[in-house]
Design a protein around this motif. Structure first.
Motif, mmCIF file in Angstrom:
data_model
loop_
_atom_site.group_PDB
_atom_site.id
_atom_site.type_symbol
_atom_site.label_atom_id
_atom_site.label_comp_id
_atom_site.label_asym_id
_atom_site.label_seq_id
_atom_site.Cartn_x
_atom_site.Cartn_y
_atom_site.Cartn_z
ATOM 1 N N THR A 195 0.840 -1.192 0.000
ATOM 2 C CA THR A 195 0.000 0.000 0.000
ATOM 3 C C THR A 195 0.877 1.245 0.000
ATOM 4 O O THR A 195 1.135 1.798 -1.046
ATOM 5 C CB THR A 195 -0.967 -0.020 1.205
ATOM 6 O OG1 THR A 195 -0.214 -0.217 2.406
ATOM 7 C CG2 THR A 195 -1.979 -1.143 1.067
ATOM 8 N N ASP A 196 1.365 1.667 1.162
ATOM 9 C CA ASP A 196 2.191 2.875 1.206
ATOM 10 C C ASP A 196 3.664 2.578 1.501
ATOM 11 O O ASP A 196 4.426 3.459 1.833
ATOM 12 C CB ASP A 196 1.628 3.874 2.216
ATOM 13 C CG ASP A 196 1.565 3.330 3.634
ATOM 14 O OD1 ASP A 196 1.692 2.103 3.814
ATOM 15 O OD2 ASP A 196 1.392 4.137 4.556
ATOM 16 N N GLU A 197 4.066 1.337 1.372
ATOM 17 C CA GLU A 197 5.475 0.980 1.553
ATOM 18 C C GLU A 197 6.259 1.401 0.302
ATOM 19 O O GLU A 197 5.763 1.307 -0.806
ATOM 20 C CB GLU A 197 5.643 -0.522 1.770
ATOM 21 C CG GLU A 197 5.037 -1.028 3.045
ATOM 22 C CD GLU A 197 3.548 -1.343 2.930
ATOM 23 O OE1 GLU A 197 2.977 -1.763 3.932
ATOM 24 O OE2 GLU A 197 2.969 -1.166 1.859
ATOM 25 N N SER A 198 7.478 1.849 0.520
ATOM 26 C CA SER A 198 8.280 2.284 -0.619
ATOM 27 C C SER A 198 9.593 1.520 -0.758
ATOM 28 O O SER A 198 10.321 1.731 -1.708
ATOM 29 C CB SER A 198 8.554 3.785 -0.526
ATOM 30 O OG SER A 198 9.072 4.126 0.734
ATOM 31 N N PHE A 199 9.882 0.622 0.189
ATOM 32 C CA PHE A 199 11.103 -0.170 0.148
ATOM 33 C C PHE A 199 10.780 -1.602 0.561
ATOM 34 O O PHE A 199 9.793 -1.842 1.234
ATOM 35 C CB PHE A 199 12.163 0.382 1.113
ATOM 36 C CG PHE A 199 12.583 1.778 0.838
ATOM 37 C CD1 PHE A 199 13.557 2.056 -0.109
ATOM 38 C CD2 PHE A 199 11.992 2.840 1.508
ATOM 39 C CE1 PHE A 199 13.945 3.359 -0.370
ATOM 40 C CE2 PHE A 199 12.372 4.141 1.255
ATOM 41 C CZ PHE A 199 13.351 4.405 0.312
ATOM 42 N N VAL A 200 11.639 -2.503 0.159
ATOM 43 C CA VAL A 200 11.536 -3.870 0.657
ATOM 44 C C VAL A 200 12.895 -4.263 1.211
ATOM 45 O O VAL A 200 13.926 -3.748 0.801
ATOM 46 C CB VAL A 200 11.090 -4.891 -0.429
ATOM 47 C CG1 VAL A 200 9.671 -4.612 -0.867
ATOM 48 C CG2 VAL A 200 12.036 -4.912 -1.601
ATOM 49 N N LEU A 252 15.004 -14.926 -3.195
ATOM 50 C CA LEU A 252 14.505 -14.164 -2.058
ATOM 51 C C LEU A 252 13.104 -14.688 -1.756
ATOM 52 O O LEU A 252 12.139 -14.314 -2.420
ATOM 53 C CB LEU A 252 14.467 -12.669 -2.382
ATOM 54 C CG LEU A 252 15.769 -12.071 -2.919
ATOM 55 C CD1 LEU A 252 15.594 -10.590 -3.210
ATOM 56 C CD2 LEU A 252 16.923 -12.317 -1.980
ATOM 57 N N PRO A 253 12.970 -15.594 -0.784
ATOM 58 C CA PRO A 253 11.662 -16.203 -0.504
ATOM 59 C C PRO A 253 10.603 -15.159 -0.157
ATOM 60 O O PRO A 253 10.866 -14.216 0.615
ATOM 61 C CB PRO A 253 11.938 -17.107 0.699
ATOM 62 C CG PRO A 253 13.415 -17.325 0.683
ATOM 63 C CD PRO A 253 14.013 -16.084 0.096
ATOM 64 N N GLU A 254 9.433 -15.313 -0.744
ATOM 65 C CA GLU A 254 8.345 -14.348 -0.537
ATOM 66 C C GLU A 254 8.035 -14.132 0.931
ATOM 67 O O GLU A 254 7.807 -12.994 1.361
ATOM 68 C CB GLU A 254 7.082 -14.815 -1.253
ATOM 69 C CG GLU A 254 7.162 -14.713 -2.744
ATOM 70 C CD GLU A 254 5.894 -15.169 -3.423
ATOM 71 O OE1 GLU A 254 4.806 -15.051 -2.821
ATOM 72 O OE2 GLU A 254 5.982 -15.643 -4.553
ATOM 73 N N ASN A 255 8.028 -15.188 1.711
ATOM 74 C CA ASN A 255 7.653 -15.053 3.125
ATOM 75 C C ASN A 255 8.742 -14.381 3.949
ATOM 76 O O ASN A 255 8.526 -14.056 5.115
ATOM 77 C CB ASN A 255 7.292 -16.414 3.731
ATOM 78 C CG ASN A 255 8.446 -17.384 3.713
ATOM 79 O OD1 ASN A 255 9.477 -17.154 3.078
ATOM 80 N ND2 ASN A 255 8.279 -18.498 4.399
ATOM 81 N N ALA A 256 9.911 -14.132 3.366
ATOM 82 C CA ALA A 256 11.004 -13.473 4.095
ATOM 83 C C ALA A 256 11.163 -12.003 3.720
ATOM 84 O O ALA A 256 11.918 -11.285 4.361
ATOM 85 C CB ALA A 256 12.316 -14.214 3.837
ATOM 86 N N ILE A 257 10.434 -11.555 2.678
ATOM 87 C CA ILE A 257 10.541 -10.161 2.239
ATOM 88 C C ILE A 257 9.743 -9.273 3.183
ATOM 89 O O ILE A 257 8.597 -9.566 3.520
ATOM 90 C CB ILE A 257 10.064 -10.020 0.779
ATOM 91 C CG1 ILE A 257 11.018 -10.805 -0.135
ATOM 92 C CG2 ILE A 257 10.015 -8.552 0.383
ATOM 93 C CD1 ILE A 257 10.575 -10.860 -1.571
ATOM 94 N N ILE A 258 10.367 -8.191 3.615
ATOM 95 C CA ILE A 258 9.756 -7.265 4.566
ATOM 96 C C ILE A 258 9.435 -5.967 3.836
ATOM 97 O O ILE A 258 10.317 -5.355 3.226
ATOM 98 C CB ILE A 258 10.732 -6.972 5.724
ATOM 99 C CG1 ILE A 258 11.184 -8.280 6.381
ATOM 100 C CG2 ILE A 258 10.112 -6.022 6.734
ATOM 101 C CD1 ILE A 258 12.416 -8.119 7.243
ATOM 102 N N ALA A 259 8.181 -5.538 3.873
ATOM 103 C CA ALA A 259 7.766 -4.269 3.284
ATOM 104 C C ALA A 259 8.071 -3.147 4.276
ATOM 105 O O ALA A 259 7.725 -3.242 5.455
ATOM 106 C CB ALA A 259 6.286 -4.311 2.944
ATOM 107 N N LEU A 260 8.733 -2.099 3.804
ATOM 108 C CA LEU A 260 9.163 -0.997 4.675
ATOM 109 C C LEU A 260 8.594 0.329 4.176
ATOM 110 O O LEU A 260 8.539 0.569 2.973
ATOM 111 C CB LEU A 260 10.687 -0.925 4.693
ATOM 112 C CG LEU A 260 11.422 -2.195 5.111
ATOM 113 C CD1 LEU A 260 12.905 -2.095 4.789
ATOM 114 C CD2 LEU A 260 11.213 -2.450 6.582
ATOM 115 N N LYS A 261 8.229 1.168 5.086
ATOM 116 C CA LYS A 261 7.747 2.514 4.730
ATOM 117 C C LYS A 261 8.922 3.466 4.673
ATOM 118 O O LYS A 261 9.848 3.371 5.457
ATOM 119 C CB LYS A 261 6.738 3.003 5.755
ATOM 120 C CG LYS A 261 5.474 2.176 5.758
ATOM 121 C CD LYS A 261 4.478 2.680 6.744
ATOM 122 C CE LYS A 261 3.252 1.769 6.696
ATOM 123 N NZ LYS A 261 2.217 2.203 7.605
ATOM 124 N N GLY A 262 8.908 4.370 3.710
ATOM 125 C CA GLY A 262 9.991 5.326 3.528
ATOM 126 C C GLY A 262 9.840 6.481 4.366
ATOM 127 O O GLY A 262 10.035 7.224 5.028
#
Length: 90
Positions: free
Chosen positions: A7-12, A80-90
């Motif tokens: 949604t509003d995350e800009s980094f992973v 990069l396993p999908e369940n290990a990716i972290i969505a981060l807000k900028g």
């Protein structure tokens, strides 16, 4: 690709120990990277990878010494396993 919508995350991000060697054609999120630097730790290696030589961004992969010794190369395919990716807000 992620298993959820951003949604509003800009980094992973991903933790260094969650990166995996690519092993098959059916995997998702597989990238071919160049090895930029190898840092030896007491019980592991930290391998710094670059997807694109033009980008300053790098990906760190912490792996045990036996794994690195078995796959030493200038280029490596990582998953990069999908369940290990972290969505981060900028």
């Amino acid at each position: 690709s992620l298993d959820r919508e951003l949604t509003d995350e800009s980094f992973v991000g991903i933790r260094m120990h969650d990166v995996r060697p690519a092993t098959g054609a059916d995997e998702r999120n597989v990238f071919r990277c160049r090895v930029a630097e190898v840092i030896e730790n007491p019980f592991s290696y930290t391998v710094m990878l670059r997807y694109d030589s033009e980008s300053p961004a790098s990906l760190g992969w912490e792996m045990d010494k036996a794994l690195w010794n078995s796959m030493r190369a200038e280029e490596i395919s990582v998953c990069l396993p999908e369940n290990a990716i972290i969505a981060l807000k900028g």
